[in-house]
Design a protein around this motif. Structure first.
Motif, PDB file in Angstrom:
ATOM      1  N   TRP A 249      -4.072   2.063   4.395  1.00 25.45           N
ATOM      2  CA  TRP A 249      -2.680   2.409   4.110  1.00 25.45           C
ATOM      3  C   TRP A 249      -2.547   3.318   2.890  1.00 25.45           C
ATOM      4  CZ3 TRP A 249       0.856   2.408   7.528  1.00 25.45           C
ATOM      5  CH2 TRP A 249       0.686   1.585   8.657  1.00 25.45           C
ATOM      6  N   PHE A 250      -3.470   3.227   1.962  1.00 24.63           N
ATOM      7  CA  PHE A 250      -3.506   4.204   0.876  1.00 24.63           C
ATOM      8  C   PHE A 250      -3.757   5.592   1.452  1.00 24.63           C
ATOM      9  CE2 PHE A 250      -5.901   6.807  -2.106  1.00 24.63           C
ATOM     10  CZ  PHE A 250      -5.107   6.749  -3.242  1.00 24.63           C
TER      11      PHE A 250
ATOM     12  N   CYS B  44       1.549  -1.583   3.572  1.00 23.96           N
ATOM     13  CA  CYS B  44       0.356  -2.423   3.482  1.00 23.96           C
ATOM     14  C   CYS B  44       0.727  -3.845   3.068  1.00 23.96           C
ATOM     15  CB  CYS B  44      -0.618  -1.812   2.467  1.00 23.96           C
ATOM     16  SG  CYS B  44      -2.106  -2.791   2.176  1.00 23.96           S
ATOM     17  N   ILE B  45       1.620  -3.965   2.092  1.00 26.16           N
ATOM     18  CA  ILE B  45       2.034  -5.283   1.594  1.00 26.16           C
ATOM     19  C   ILE B  45       2.665  -6.102   2.718  1.00 26.16           C
ATOM     20  CG2 ILE B  45       3.668  -6.465   0.064  1.00 26.16           C
ATOM     21  CD1 ILE B  45       3.192  -4.120  -1.924  1.00 26.16           C
TER      22      ILE B  45
ATOM     23  N   ILE C 247       2.079   7.805  -1.382  1.00 30.21           N
ATOM     24  CA  ILE C 247       1.112   6.722  -1.616  1.00 30.21           C
ATOM     25  C   ILE C 247       1.849   5.390  -1.742  1.00 30.21           C
ATOM     26  CG2 ILE C 247      -0.602   5.815  -3.243  1.00 30.21           C
ATOM     27  CD1 ILE C 247      -1.301   8.750  -3.902  1.00 30.21           C
ATOM     28  N   LEU C 248       2.958   5.390  -2.496  1.00 35.57           N
ATOM     29  CA  LEU C 248       3.776   4.179  -2.634  1.00 35.57           C
ATOM     30  C   LEU C 248       4.289   3.732  -1.275  1.00 35.57           C
ATOM     31  CD1 LEU C 248       5.291   2.101  -4.398  1.00 35.57           C
ATOM     32  CD2 LEU C 248       7.130   3.782  -4.651  1.00 35.57           C
TER      33      LEU C 248
ATOM     34  N   PHE D 188      -5.819  -2.152   2.767  1.00 34.34           N
ATOM     35  CA  PHE D 188      -5.402  -1.396   1.578  1.00 34.34           C
ATOM     36  C   PHE D 188      -5.934   0.037   1.640  1.00 34.34           C
ATOM     37  CE2 PHE D 188      -6.325   0.298  -2.631  1.00 34.34           C
ATOM     38  CZ  PHE D 188      -5.102   0.166  -3.271  1.00 34.34           C
TER      39      PHE D 188
ATOM     40  N   LEU E 273       1.418   2.052   0.646  1.00 35.83           N
ATOM     41  CA  LEU E 273       1.093   0.727   0.104  1.00 35.83           C
ATOM     42  C   LEU E 273       2.225  -0.272   0.336  1.00 35.83           C
ATOM     43  CD1 LEU E 273      -0.705   1.731  -3.220  1.00 35.83           C
ATOM     44  CD2 LEU E 273      -1.714   1.133  -1.004  1.00 35.83           C
ATOM     45  N   TYR E 274       3.451   0.235   0.363  1.00 35.80           N
ATOM     46  CA  TYR E 274       4.628  -0.596   0.683  1.00 35.80           C
ATOM     47  C   TYR E 274       4.438  -1.246   2.065  1.00 35.80           C
ATOM     48  CZ  TYR E 274       9.522  -1.172   2.352  1.00 35.80           C
ATOM     49  OH  TYR E 274      10.704  -1.630   2.891  1.00 35.80           O
TER      50      TYR E 274
ATOM     51  N   ARG F  84      -8.722  -5.839   2.049  1.00 34.54           N
ATOM     52  CA  ARG F  84      -9.260  -4.653   1.374  1.00 34.54           C
ATOM     53  C   ARG F  84      -9.253  -3.452   2.311  1.00 34.54           C
ATOM     54  NH1 ARG F  84     -15.522  -4.089   1.201  1.00 34.54           N
ATOM     55  NH2 ARG F  84     -14.931  -3.698   3.378  1.00 34.54           N
TER      56      ARG F  84
END
Length: 417
Positions: A263-264, A284-285, A277-278, A260, A281-282, A257
């Motif tokens: 990285w957001f 982050c994954i 933002i993508l 997330f 999150l990319y 969490r």
């Protein structure tokens, strides 16, 4: 910038004055966070927020085209870090408004970083060492950064501009790969070049800023890549967001969490658009996957781990560069042959032949090879070697100056941050 300077200067004084009253100090800190982040959101994200509200609720709210203050993301984070550190007792309060203003408005790194925390230079603001030796070291680092920007980033950036300007349906697979690899090198040498120039200028005046890049393209994982890329930003988010949220101390789910959230915000910090933002999150994954199990596998093969890392990074730059997410996915599809494009054509072969040598030079300069050779030459006790090294630096400066006079192509990639 002046408002942020005076506002957080007085916030620091208030926190120090009411140190024994936790309610007042906490209220001052919250006030600092709300006002600073509110200003940043207004100037940087107002248009983004209004556009999305209009689309979501079918409204027609008016867009106000405010200019983005230069360096607002950098100096907002700097003044915030000061207030937070004073609140936590990590740094003494600064009573001199001129000294605090020096920290906020420090021109070498004001518009392109690195993000300098007050704790890093609090001692040097009033008690810094200045010498011919440090000035020379700073000038040398400045010239190296200038060469990265002018000779490497600008030259390879022309290739990316050519590929990006063409229709995605008309470029070949080879052109798509050459283009985004060109951008991969351009953004690294552009940003690290600016950082080196800032660090060099700081050293010339007696300030020691933290290193912002550490050969990130030699990384063996995405986790390692982000320890080497934009180090000052990663440090800021770790110290002021990730750790206060609990870091990795409260179990895996809360750690994921926290990652997330970080990285957001990292993606959002880079720009007011969904593609950033993508992009955040990319990453982050991949970082979560590495922490879960992948890192153990990557450690078994240095070669495969480096291929994996660079592939993830290169694809990530597509999301970063294309504000239209649909176009970004189409470009990635072309890279992997899903668009029905030719494997190669005369244009891609021309790019390969024209930029082949500079690609080789960029690869070499992305590793510590040249730095190690330069250090051996510079540190050799023979006077002749020192003279040769100095002449090389002067020659590089001359070539950079001549290039700047002769060429009009000199983009500033980080203007929007």
């Amino acid at each position: 910038m002046l408002f942020s300077t005076f506002f957080d200067y007085f916030n620091g004084l208030l926190i120090d004055k009411h140190r024994e009253n936790k309610k007042i100090t906490k209220l001052v800190l919250i006030n600092s966070l709300v006002v600073n982040l509110g200003i940043l959101c207004f100037f940087k994200y107002y248009g983004f927020i209004v556009t999305n509200i209009n689309s979501l609720f079918n409204l027609n709210l008016k867009l106000l085209n405010f200019p983005l203050p230069l360096g607002i993301s950098f100096y907002t984070f700097q003044t915030l870090s000061y207030t937070i550190d004073v609140y936590l007792g990590n740094v003494p309060v600064q009573n001199n408004i001129i000294s605090f203003g020096t920290y906020v408005t420090m021109f070498p790194q004001l518009v392109a970083g690195p993000i300098v925390r007050y704790s890093d230079i609090s001692h040097e603001i009033d008690n810094r060492e200045e010498s011919f030796k440090l000035f020379g070291e700073g000038a040398e680092l400045f010239v190296i950064g200038l060469a990265k920007k002018v000779l490497l980033a600008n030259n390879i950036g022309i290739l990316w501009d050519s590929v990006k300007a063409a229709s995605i349906s008309n470029i070949s697979i080879l052109s798509a790969w050459l283009g985004i690899i060109a951008f991969t090198f351009q953004i690294y040498f552009d940003f690290s070049g600016y950082s080196d120039m800032a660090i060099g200028l700081g050293k010339m005046f007696g300030f020691n800023f933290m290193k912002n890049f550490d050969y990130p393209y030699t990384s063996k994982s995405i986790t390692e890549f982000w320890r080497r890329w934009h180090i000052s930003l990663g440090t800021w988010f770790r110290e002021y967001v990730y750790i206060p949220l609990g870091g990795n101390r409260e179990g895996k789910l809360k750690q994921y969490r926290n990652l997330f959230v970080v990285w957001f915000l990292t993606g959002l910090w880079h720009g007011a658009n969904w593609n950033f933002i993508l992009w955040g999150l990319y990453y982050c994954i991949f970082i979560i996957i590495e922490k879960a199990f992948l890192k153990k596998w990557l450690d078994k093969s240095i070669f495969l781990s480096r291929i994996y890392t660079m592939l993830v990074v290169i694809i990530g730059w597509v999301f970063f560069e294309f504000e239209n997410i649909g176009q970004g996915f189409r470009y990635i599809g072309t890279m992997f042959g899903f668009g029905g494009n030719l494997a190669y054509d005369s244009t891609s072969l021309y790019y390969l032949l024209t930029y082949g040598l500079i690609f080789i030079l960029l690869i070499i300069c992305s590793t510590p090879i040249i730095k190690k050779g330069a250090c051996k030459l510079k540190e050799n006790p023979m006077m002749l070697n020192s003279i040769i090294y100095s002449l090389i630096i002067i020659l590089i400066l001359f070539i950079c100056t001549a290039y700047l006079v002769n060429e009009s192509y000199n983009p500033f990639l980080y203007f929007r941050f």
